[in-house]
Design an enzyme around this catalytic site. Sequence first.
Site, mmCIF file in Angstrom:
data_model
loop_
_atom_site.group_PDB
_atom_site.id
_atom_site.type_symbol
_atom_site.label_atom_id
_atom_site.label_comp_id
_atom_site.label_asym_id
_atom_site.label_seq_id
_atom_site.Cartn_x
_atom_site.Cartn_y
_atom_site.Cartn_z
ATOM 1 N N ARG A 177 -9.740 0.755 8.824
ATOM 2 C CA ARG A 177 -9.260 -0.763 9.167
ATOM 3 C C ARG A 177 -10.544 -1.348 10.042
ATOM 4 N NH1 ARG A 177 -3.228 -1.693 9.776
ATOM 5 N NH2 ARG A 177 -2.449 0.298 9.013
ATOM 6 N N ARG A 222 12.076 -5.136 4.304
ATOM 7 C CA ARG A 222 11.638 -3.736 4.236
ATOM 8 C C ARG A 222 12.404 -2.847 4.908
ATOM 9 N NH1 ARG A 222 5.565 -1.751 5.361
ATOM 10 N NH2 ARG A 222 6.057 -2.772 7.335
ATOM 11 N N ARG A 255 0.075 -8.140 13.777
ATOM 12 C CA ARG A 255 -0.597 -7.141 12.507
ATOM 13 C C ARG A 255 -1.413 -8.094 11.781
ATOM 14 N NH1 ARG A 255 4.611 -4.682 11.019
ATOM 15 N NH2 ARG A 255 3.558 -3.733 9.529
ATOM 16 N N ARG A 307 11.460 -0.758 10.284
ATOM 17 C CA ARG A 307 10.580 -0.249 11.276
ATOM 18 C C ARG A 307 10.537 -0.959 12.438
ATOM 19 N NH1 ARG A 307 4.977 0.666 7.616
ATOM 20 N NH2 ARG A 307 4.288 -0.509 9.530
ATOM 21 N N LYS A 341 0.836 -1.097 -0.004
ATOM 22 C CA LYS A 341 -0.074 -0.098 -0.057
ATOM 23 C C LYS A 341 0.753 1.288 0.066
ATOM 24 C CE LYS A 341 -2.136 -1.078 3.901
ATOM 25 N NZ LYS A 341 -1.301 -2.532 4.199
HETATM 26 P P1 AP5 Z 1 4.775 -1.454 1.837
HETATM 27 O O1 AP5 Z 1 4.318 -0.708 0.735
HETATM 28 O O2 AP5 Z 1 5.552 -1.076 3.105
HETATM 29 O O3 AP5 Z 1 3.711 -2.475 2.448
HETATM 30 P P2 AP5 Z 1 2.190 -1.839 3.207
HETATM 31 O O4 AP5 Z 1 1.135 -2.538 2.404
HETATM 32 O O5 AP5 Z 1 2.204 -0.488 3.117
HETATM 33 O O6 AP5 Z 1 2.423 -2.596 4.623
HETATM 34 P P3 AP5 Z 1 2.626 -1.966 6.111
HETATM 35 O O7 AP5 Z 1 3.249 -2.953 6.860
HETATM 36 O O8 AP5 Z 1 3.268 -0.468 6.050
HETATM 37 O O9 AP5 Z 1 1.145 -1.843 6.412
HETATM 38 P P4 AP5 Z 1 0.584 -1.527 7.966
HETATM 39 O O10 AP5 Z 1 -0.908 -1.684 7.425
HETATM 40 O O11 AP5 Z 1 0.906 -2.413 8.890
HETATM 41 O O12 AP5 Z 1 1.281 -0.086 8.146
HETATM 42 P P5 AP5 Z 1 0.742 1.207 8.699
HETATM 43 O O13 AP5 Z 1 1.931 2.167 8.606
HETATM 44 O O14 AP5 Z 1 -0.507 1.483 7.873
HETATM 45 O O15 AP5 Z 1 5.611 -3.047 1.198
HETATM 46 C C1 AP5 Z 1 6.066 -4.051 1.798
HETATM 47 C C2 AP5 Z 1 7.354 -4.421 1.529
HETATM 48 O O16 AP5 Z 1 7.342 -5.015 0.366
HETATM 49 C C3 AP5 Z 1 8.516 -3.176 1.051
HETATM 50 O O17 AP5 Z 1 9.793 -3.641 1.394
HETATM 51 C C4 AP5 Z 1 8.184 -3.081 -0.413
HETATM 52 O O18 AP5 Z 1 9.517 -2.637 -1.021
HETATM 53 C C5 AP5 Z 1 8.126 -4.612 -0.677
HETATM 54 N N1 AP5 Z 1 7.091 -4.626 -1.707
HETATM 55 C C6 AP5 Z 1 6.076 -3.647 -2.321
HETATM 56 N N2 AP5 Z 1 5.580 -3.934 -3.429
HETATM 57 C C7 AP5 Z 1 6.090 -5.106 -3.987
HETATM 58 C C8 AP5 Z 1 5.846 -5.842 -5.048
HETATM 59 N N3 AP5 Z 1 5.131 -5.682 -6.054
HETATM 60 N N4 AP5 Z 1 7.013 -6.683 -5.355
HETATM 61 C C9 AP5 Z 1 7.803 -7.178 -4.383
HETATM 62 N N5 AP5 Z 1 8.205 -6.455 -3.227
HETATM 63 C C10 AP5 Z 1 7.138 -5.479 -2.904
HETATM 64 O O19 AP5 Z 1 0.346 0.961 10.134
HETATM 65 C C11 AP5 Z 1 1.195 0.763 11.182
HETATM 66 C C12 AP5 Z 1 0.259 0.880 12.486
HETATM 67 O O20 AP5 Z 1 -0.186 2.006 12.673
HETATM 68 C C13 AP5 Z 1 -0.446 -0.077 12.856
HETATM 69 O O21 AP5 Z 1 -0.112 -1.579 13.051
HETATM 70 C C14 AP5 Z 1 -1.418 0.512 13.801
HETATM 71 O O22 AP5 Z 1 -0.966 0.303 14.983
HETATM 72 C C15 AP5 Z 1 -1.408 1.923 13.347
HETATM 73 N N6 AP5 Z 1 -2.336 2.172 12.472
HETATM 74 C C16 AP5 Z 1 -2.488 2.610 11.256
HETATM 75 N N7 AP5 Z 1 -3.721 2.811 10.798
HETATM 76 C C17 AP5 Z 1 -4.598 2.420 11.733
HETATM 77 C C18 AP5 Z 1 -5.841 2.693 11.645
HETATM 78 N N8 AP5 Z 1 -6.561 2.930 10.566
HETATM 79 N N9 AP5 Z 1 -6.488 2.128 12.743
HETATM 80 C C19 AP5 Z 1 -5.837 1.706 14.048
HETATM 81 N N10 AP5 Z 1 -4.470 1.912 14.096
HETATM 82 C C20 AP5 Z 1 -3.774 2.172 12.946
#
Ligand code: AP5
Length: 230
Positions: A95, A134, A178, A167, A13
């Site tokens: 979410r 990552r 997660r 991270r 994402k």
């Molecule tokens: P990446 O693009 O980083 O993946 P992502 O889908 O963004 O995954 P995240 O782990 O960032 O999602 P998340 O939901 O846990 O984190 P968030 O910051 O929202 O890609 C991952 C890896 O794959 C990278 O190394 C990339 O290079 C590689 N890659 C990408 N595409 C590829 C491809 N096509 N082929 C090969 N490799 C590829 O949330 C963090 C925390 O914040 C949560 O755990 C929670 O505590 C809090 N939080 C955030 N939003 C909320 C909410 N709405 N409600 C409550 N708590 C929340």
Amino acid sequence: MHVILMGPQGSGKGTQAERLLPRLGLVSIATGELFRNAARLGTPLGLRAKSLMDRGELVPDDVTIGLVEEKLDALGVLRSRDPAVLGALYDGFPRTEAQARALDDALGRRSERVDSVVLIDVPRERLVERLAGRRVCANGGHVYHTVFNPPKVEGVCDICGAPLVQRADDTPDAVRRRLETYFRTTEPLLAFYRGRGLLKTVDGDAPIDEVTEAIVRAVQPVPSGAGRVG
Ligand code: AP5
């Protein structure tokens, strides 16, 4: 235009959001990034969010929704000044069903609505290897992978030159928690959006640029007249 990117942790994402924002004329509403920024600044909200994030738990709905409302207010101001800004791209929000309903209400009060929801579909077994490799820019935002998307110079962000770090929530324990939370709490939202005819699915197990093109095709409105014969 309001577009939601959905998919489990590691589906890409954040990677795709970085590429899509300039293409689609949207601004980012990435709740995880907002929480990490607040944590870096050491605000009370940021410190509370950090302890939950590091354990792989969700931040409470009321806090998250409040933050998104603030971003929507800021978006309104930006759009009144800059007609090139067309709307928002949501990454990591909503979410929970409560968050999805709150987003509908918040947009409804602004006479707007969610236009598209795109699921980036990646087999579950790929997610852990993506998260383990990552690396993110210490200034926040830019995302790399040691194998699938390496920087030009190892350990250094191509865009701003900052060091690349892991991270704090990419530990095996936090990743497990997660992903469990995603499949229990967030995946059911797909049915919520499918039922409203908004959900499109793209294959996220493809090269990064191909995934970007598939999302652009999925969110662009079909031109009127397309598909008509004669
Ligand atoms: P990446 O693009 O980083 O993946 P992502 O889908 O963004 O995954 P995240 O782990 O960032 O999602 P998340 O939901 O846990 O984190 P968030 O910051 O929202 O890609 C991952 C890896 O794959 C990278 O190394 C990339 O290079 C590689 N890659 C990408 N595409 C590829 C491809 N096509 N082929 C090969 N490799 C590829 O949330 C963090 C925390 O914040 C949560 O755990 C929670 O505590 C809090 N939080 C955030 N939003 C909320 C909410 N709405 N409600 C409550 N708590 C929340």
